[in-house]
Design an enzyme around this catalytic site. Structure first.
Site, mmCIF file in Angstrom:
data_model
loop_
_atom_site.group_PDB
_atom_site.id
_atom_site.type_symbol
_atom_site.label_atom_id
_atom_site.label_comp_id
_atom_site.label_asym_id
_atom_site.label_seq_id
_atom_site.Cartn_x
_atom_site.Cartn_y
_atom_site.Cartn_z
ATOM 1 N N ARG A 1 -10.648 -1.829 0.838
ATOM 2 C CA ARG A 1 -10.376 -2.512 2.103
ATOM 3 C C ARG A 1 -10.646 -1.535 3.243
ATOM 4 O O ARG A 1 -9.985 -0.510 3.345
ATOM 5 C CB ARG A 1 -8.903 -2.941 2.181
ATOM 6 C CG ARG A 1 -8.473 -3.883 1.093
ATOM 7 C CD ARG A 1 -8.354 -5.293 1.613
ATOM 8 N NE ARG A 1 -8.225 -6.240 0.499
ATOM 9 C CZ ARG A 1 -7.098 -6.824 0.149
ATOM 10 N NH1 ARG A 1 -5.996 -6.559 0.816
ATOM 11 N NH2 ARG A 1 -7.074 -7.662 -0.862
ATOM 12 N N GLU B 1 -9.793 -1.193 6.203
ATOM 13 C CA GLU B 1 -8.904 -1.433 7.344
ATOM 14 C C GLU B 1 -8.576 -0.109 7.973
ATOM 15 O O GLU B 1 -8.109 0.796 7.288
ATOM 16 C CB GLU B 1 -7.598 -2.028 6.832
ATOM 17 C CG GLU B 1 -7.524 -3.511 6.910
ATOM 18 C CD GLU B 1 -6.205 -3.995 6.339
ATOM 19 O OE1 GLU B 1 -6.273 -4.787 5.395
ATOM 20 O OE2 GLU B 1 -5.165 -3.537 6.808
ATOM 21 N N ARG C 1 1.826 2.319 4.011
ATOM 22 C CA ARG C 1 1.609 1.496 2.834
ATOM 23 C C ARG C 1 0.188 0.986 2.696
ATOM 24 O O ARG C 1 -0.050 0.097 1.901
ATOM 25 C CB ARG C 1 2.570 0.313 2.846
ATOM 26 C CG ARG C 1 2.440 -0.535 4.075
ATOM 27 C CD ARG C 1 3.548 -1.534 4.135
ATOM 28 N NE ARG C 1 3.153 -2.633 4.979
ATOM 29 C CZ ARG C 1 3.674 -3.838 4.942
ATOM 30 N NH1 ARG C 1 4.620 -4.086 4.088
ATOM 31 N NH2 ARG C 1 3.274 -4.774 5.750
ATOM 32 N N HIS C 2 -0.752 1.522 3.461
ATOM 33 C CA HIS C 2 -2.133 1.068 3.326
ATOM 34 C C HIS C 2 -3.032 2.183 2.838
ATOM 35 O O HIS C 2 -2.951 3.312 3.300
ATOM 36 C CB HIS C 2 -2.663 0.582 4.684
ATOM 37 C CG HIS C 2 -2.158 -0.769 5.057
ATOM 38 N ND1 HIS C 2 -1.165 -0.969 5.969
ATOM 39 C CD2 HIS C 2 -2.521 -1.992 4.624
ATOM 40 C CE1 HIS C 2 -0.935 -2.261 6.090
ATOM 41 N NE2 HIS C 2 -1.745 -2.906 5.283
ATOM 42 N N GLU D 1 6.040 -6.785 1.367
ATOM 43 C CA GLU D 1 5.236 -7.751 0.620
ATOM 44 C C GLU D 1 4.411 -7.043 -0.443
ATOM 45 O O GLU D 1 3.784 -6.030 -0.171
ATOM 46 C CB GLU D 1 4.313 -8.446 1.621
ATOM 47 C CG GLU D 1 3.436 -9.506 0.986
ATOM 48 C CD GLU D 1 2.215 -9.756 1.848
ATOM 49 O OE1 GLU D 1 2.413 -9.899 3.067
ATOM 50 O OE2 GLU D 1 1.105 -9.777 1.313
ATOM 51 N N SER E 1 0.415 -11.742 -2.467
ATOM 52 C CA SER E 1 0.150 -12.908 -1.657
ATOM 53 C C SER E 1 -0.656 -13.829 -2.531
ATOM 54 O O SER E 1 -1.678 -13.418 -3.085
ATOM 55 C CB SER E 1 -0.667 -12.484 -0.441
ATOM 56 O OG SER E 1 -0.387 -13.280 0.644
ATOM 57 N N ARG F 1 1.483 0.308 -4.614
ATOM 58 C CA ARG F 1 2.563 -0.184 -3.781
ATOM 59 C C ARG F 1 3.756 -0.600 -4.635
ATOM 60 O O ARG F 1 4.906 -0.367 -4.276
ATOM 61 C CB ARG F 1 2.093 -1.362 -2.954
ATOM 62 C CG ARG F 1 2.816 -1.490 -1.636
ATOM 63 C CD ARG F 1 2.423 -2.725 -0.923
ATOM 64 N NE ARG F 1 1.432 -2.452 0.099
ATOM 65 C CZ ARG F 1 1.135 -3.308 1.066
ATOM 66 N NH1 ARG F 1 1.740 -4.460 1.124
ATOM 67 N NH2 ARG F 1 0.218 -3.008 1.956
#
Lengths: 531, 317
Positions: free
Chosen positions: A303, A305, A311-312, A454, A457, A505
């Site tokens: 990813r 991002e 947490r990323h 979270e 998902s 995670r």
């Protein structure tokens, strides 16, 4: 008269010179004397050394192991050194954790993974002074082979993992020597944060750890974390295989971005470019349409991002599940939550040692869960948040602080760190989410939370090509790019749902750690590409 | 002319340097100057003083009134029948038990869209039998979403405990359709605990107290304070003497149960109530049902015939 003066002066000069000369000579003589003394001393010591070193063949630095010979020698692991082996003479290969000389004795602490044992080398019949000196001067982290007798101790050695025994060293050889200056000290790396500040001792900050990951991974805490992570992966596989799932491997180089164009890495692919997969979503679904019914896959997820949060990561390991169901997507939720509960139970029952080891450095509350898993609806969550004073719209997505607050409220009422939130509003979910049959504003989608954050998902997917096209157009997605995806639903597709979790995670939240980089061996984030 | 006269020891006009920080008294040795000061000694009262005295009287009077009220209350508390004329209490027909649904909004607060979920944490070693009976009663009155969970602090729970709330409702996947939630969690707790609205209520501990809470939801509480007190008294007897007491206390309680049940079919008279539920469950759990006297046996059979105790018997083995 001047002549006499000059003469006098010259004489004086001569005298002065000779004085200087004398001084110089004196100095040189002193130096020579000192040197001679030193040499004599060295010679004397050498002689002494040569005289007294009866233990010369019982220690030393081995030549580099190039597989010169096959030694028929059994090496005992440090974790197997227990009082049962008392009085046995065994060989151990371990690292030097610490070495301390005290007069005629040298105390070594030998370490192998999470286990440490004390070893003692004393001047005596078997060991000479030189041998003890050699042992005391060995650098930390060197790998050594030690032949020793296992001895029981009356008083427990609190600082080691093997508390009931001690090794009395007979022979000690260095297999691989470490450099003297270590970039970080292992004791510092294992010290809990608070303790470091209080007593003025150092702790190691995260960047240093990540730069010298090889040494940081040797600490007992890191060993425990990654063994537990391995356990998570293994329990995931075992539970799903027992439920009849098939493991698949999906391609990571793909032609079109699946979840939205912004967060993909581009790679050059011969004359064109391709993308690194953001999730195995599309391929999982295609497998369902190909009649595999229940599939899971474990693989990297990329990813792009640019978020530097706790947490990323840009690359992580995704554990993904997809399942066809009969009549209601809750069958899939039940299956996924049961898998998670089996993972938690397995960790609780089989990995307590590792959990306790991590807790020593990073104390946290033990992880609590309910079986069957608690399932709340989104409307209930909004009502709970409103009752707690938060102002939010009924169809608004939950922000991260709201998610954390909700986690705390659920923990207070039900005493569980893991729960499912069902029936999210349709507007905040991706285009392939199936809308709720009774209320078009909501969807058949769900999120799962651990400790208020979270982790999964998921949703029931749209398995009808026409509805999928409508939803894609509603979200302004270029239909050309997802043509292959839509085509897979044109030839009979079963209703299906699924979801994916991030391995790092989940481990981080189960142990109550605060940064996902602690649970990723060689983490990747926008600012880190090596090691 | 006074009889004796003493010569002045010191002259009256000595100038003494007095400090001015605190009070100043008139010089007692000097000649009296102001005749107005006499007035006070003559009985006439300064108006400011008068007002102060009146205030004091007022305060004292109020104080006496309060004291009288408190004394009155104390008397009514310590000797209940002394001041309270029991004959004036309305002994209307005992409220029809278990009829009509109550207004949950008025009992539990306005529904904000969240399912009103009653969470009960119980130890699998001490299953709360009376709460299971009450659950059955609640299910008859309202649409209740019941679920049983096992907390991670407990590793194994015997299967009868997992199905003690009956089969899952067919609509249980739509939480919105239910008026009330009943979530039973088997957990390693020392004392039974109920949590309802964590924002405004503290947790309720103890099976008897939770039973009282649930009973109120049925809106079947007797209105008559005497009956309510009797009910509370039976509940406390059951919990402290039957369940937790020694064999002597249990025997005493059983005798009093027997005599009470000789006079009327149920403990409080003609109607079944929470007292019957809690007492019966305590008797059953202590295993005293087989050796009990005739009236108690008959009463236990009547309880069973009502049908609410069906969930309890499977757990007694």
């Amino acid at each position: 008269m001047t002549k006499e003066n000059v003469q006098g002066a010259a004489e004086e000069e001569q005298q002065a010179q000779s004085k200087k000369g004398l001084k110089k000579q004196q100095k040189e003589a002193e130096k020579a004397a000192k040197k001679a003394e030193k040499q004599a001393k060295l010679a004397a010591e050498q002689q002494e050394a040569d005289e007294d070193d009866f233990a010369k063949d019982r220690y030393g630095i081995c030549p580099m192991v190039q597989s010169q010979q096959k030694l028929d020698r059994a090496l005992v692991r440090v974790q197997d050194l227990t009082p049962e082996k008392a009085e046995q003479q065994i060989w151990v290969r371990a690292r030097i954790h610490t070495s301390r000389a005290k007069g005629k004795q040298c105390f070594l602490v030998l370490r192998h993974q999470q286990f440490t044992v004390q070893a003692l080398l004393a001047v005596g019949e078997r060991a000479s002074k030189q041998m003890v000196k050699f042992a005391a001067n060995l650098t930390k982290e060197s790998i050594i082979d030690v032949e020793a007798v296992v001895k029981k101790v009356e008083q427990k050695i609190e600082s080691c993992s093997q508390q009931d025994v001690e090794l009395h060293v007979e022979r000690i050889f260095v297999i691989s020597q470490s450099e003297a200056r270590l970039p970080l000290q292992l004791e510092d790396a294992v010290r809990p944060e608070g303790e470091g500040d209080e007593e003025g001792r150092a702790t190691v900050n995260q960047d240093t750890r990540l730069d010298n990951r090889v040494i940081d991974l040797r600490t007992t805490t890191s060993q425990a974390i990654f063994r537990l992570q391995s356990g998570v992966c293994q329990l995931f596989r075992d539970t799903l295989i027992n439920k009849g799932f098939v493991e698949i491997q999906t391609p990571k180089i793909i032609s079109a971005a699946s979840e939205g164009g912004a967060n993909v890495f581009t790679v050059s692919y011969f004359k064109t470019s391709a993308y690194l997969a953001q999730s195995p979503q599309l391929y999982k679904q295609m497998c369902i349409c190909a009649d595999f019914d229940k599939v899971f896959c474990v693989g990297p997820v990329f990813r792009a991002e640019d978020s530097n949060t706790h947490r990323h990561l840009t690359e992580f390991v995704g554990l993904d599940i997809e399942m066809a169901f009969n009549y209601h997507y809750h069958e899939v939720i039940d299956s996924i939550t049961d898998t998670m509960v089996q993972i938690f139970k397995g960790l609780r029952d089989r990995f307590q040692t590792e959990i306790q080891t991590v807790n020593k450095q990073y104390p946290s509350e033990p992880f609590k869960f309910l079986e069957p898993t608690l399932r709340l609806e989104y409307k209930e969550a909004v009502a709970m948040l409103k009752a707690a004073g938060v102002e939010m719209g009924d169809e608004e997505d939950l922000s991260t602080p709201n998610e954390k607050l909700l986690g705390r409220l659920v923990k207070e009422k039900y005493d569980t760190d893991f729960y499912v939130l069902d029936k999210y509003p349709l507007a905040v979910r991706p285009f392939y989410t199936m809308p709720d049959p009774n209320n078009p504003k909501y969807s058949n989608s769900y999120d799962m939370f651990m400790r208020g954050e979270e982790i999964l998902s998921g949703a029931q997917r749209v398995h009808d090509a026409q509805l999928l096209t409508e939803r894609a157009m509603h979200h302004n997605i270029d239909l050309e790019k997802i043509k292959a995806y839509i085509d897979s639903f044109r030839y009979g597709a079963p209703p299906h749902a699924g979801g994916g979790i991030g391995l790092e995670r989940v481990t981080m939240l189960y142990l109550g750690l605060h940064n996902v980089r602690q649970t990723s061996m060689f983490p990747r984030d926008p600012k880190r590409l090596t090691p | 002319m006074p009889m004796y006269k003493v010569k002045p020891v010191s002259p009256g006009d000595i100038k003494i340097d007095l400090p001015t920080c605190m009070y100043k008294l008139p010089n007692v040795h000097a000649q009296r100057m102001n005749c107005g000061e006499h007035a006070l000694q003559n009985g006439e009262v300064d108006p400011a003083l008068k007002a102060l005295e009146e205030r004091q009287d007022e305060v004292l009077r109020r104080l006496y009134e309060l004291k009288a009220t408190v004394d009155g209350l104390a008397k009514t508390v310590t000797t209940p029948d002394a001041d309270l004329d029991a004959s004036t209490l309305s002994r209307g027909p005992a409220e029809a038990v278990f009829r009509g649904t109550a207004d949950l909004d008025s009992l539990l607060g306005k529904d904000l869209g969240a399912l009103r979920d009653i969470v009960i944490n119980a130890n699998p070693g001490h299953p709360p039998l009376s709460l299971l009976v009450l659950h059955a009663l609640l299910c008859q009155r309202y649409q209740v979403l019941s679920s049983v969970h096992v907390h991670s602090s407990v590793s194994v729970v015997p299967p009868p405990l997992l199905s003690c709330l009956g089969p899952r409702h067919i609509d249980s996947y739509v939480r919105q359709r239910f008026q009330l939630g009943f979530t039973l969690i088997w957990k390693d707790v020392s004392e039974l605990q109920m949590k309802f609205n964590t924002q405004s209520m503290c947790p309720i501990e103890g099976e008897a107290n939770v039973a009282r809470f649930l009973f109120r939801l049925l809106s079947a509480e007797p209105q008559d304070p005497v009956t309510v007190t009797q009910m509370d008294s039976w509940i406390d007897t059951a919990v402290f003497q039957l369940a937790e007491g020694g064999s002597k206390e249990q025997a005493v309680t059983l005798r009093s149960l027997n005599s009470a049940l000789g006079r009327s079919p149920w403990l409080l008279g003609q109607e079944f109530s929470l007292a019957d539920i809690v007492c019966a469950c305590c008797v059953l759990r202590a295993g005293l049902n087989t050796s009990a006297a005739a009236n108690v046996q008959r009463w236990l059979e009547s309880c069973q015939n009502l049908g609410h105790f069906d969930c309890v018997y499977p757990l007694l083995q």
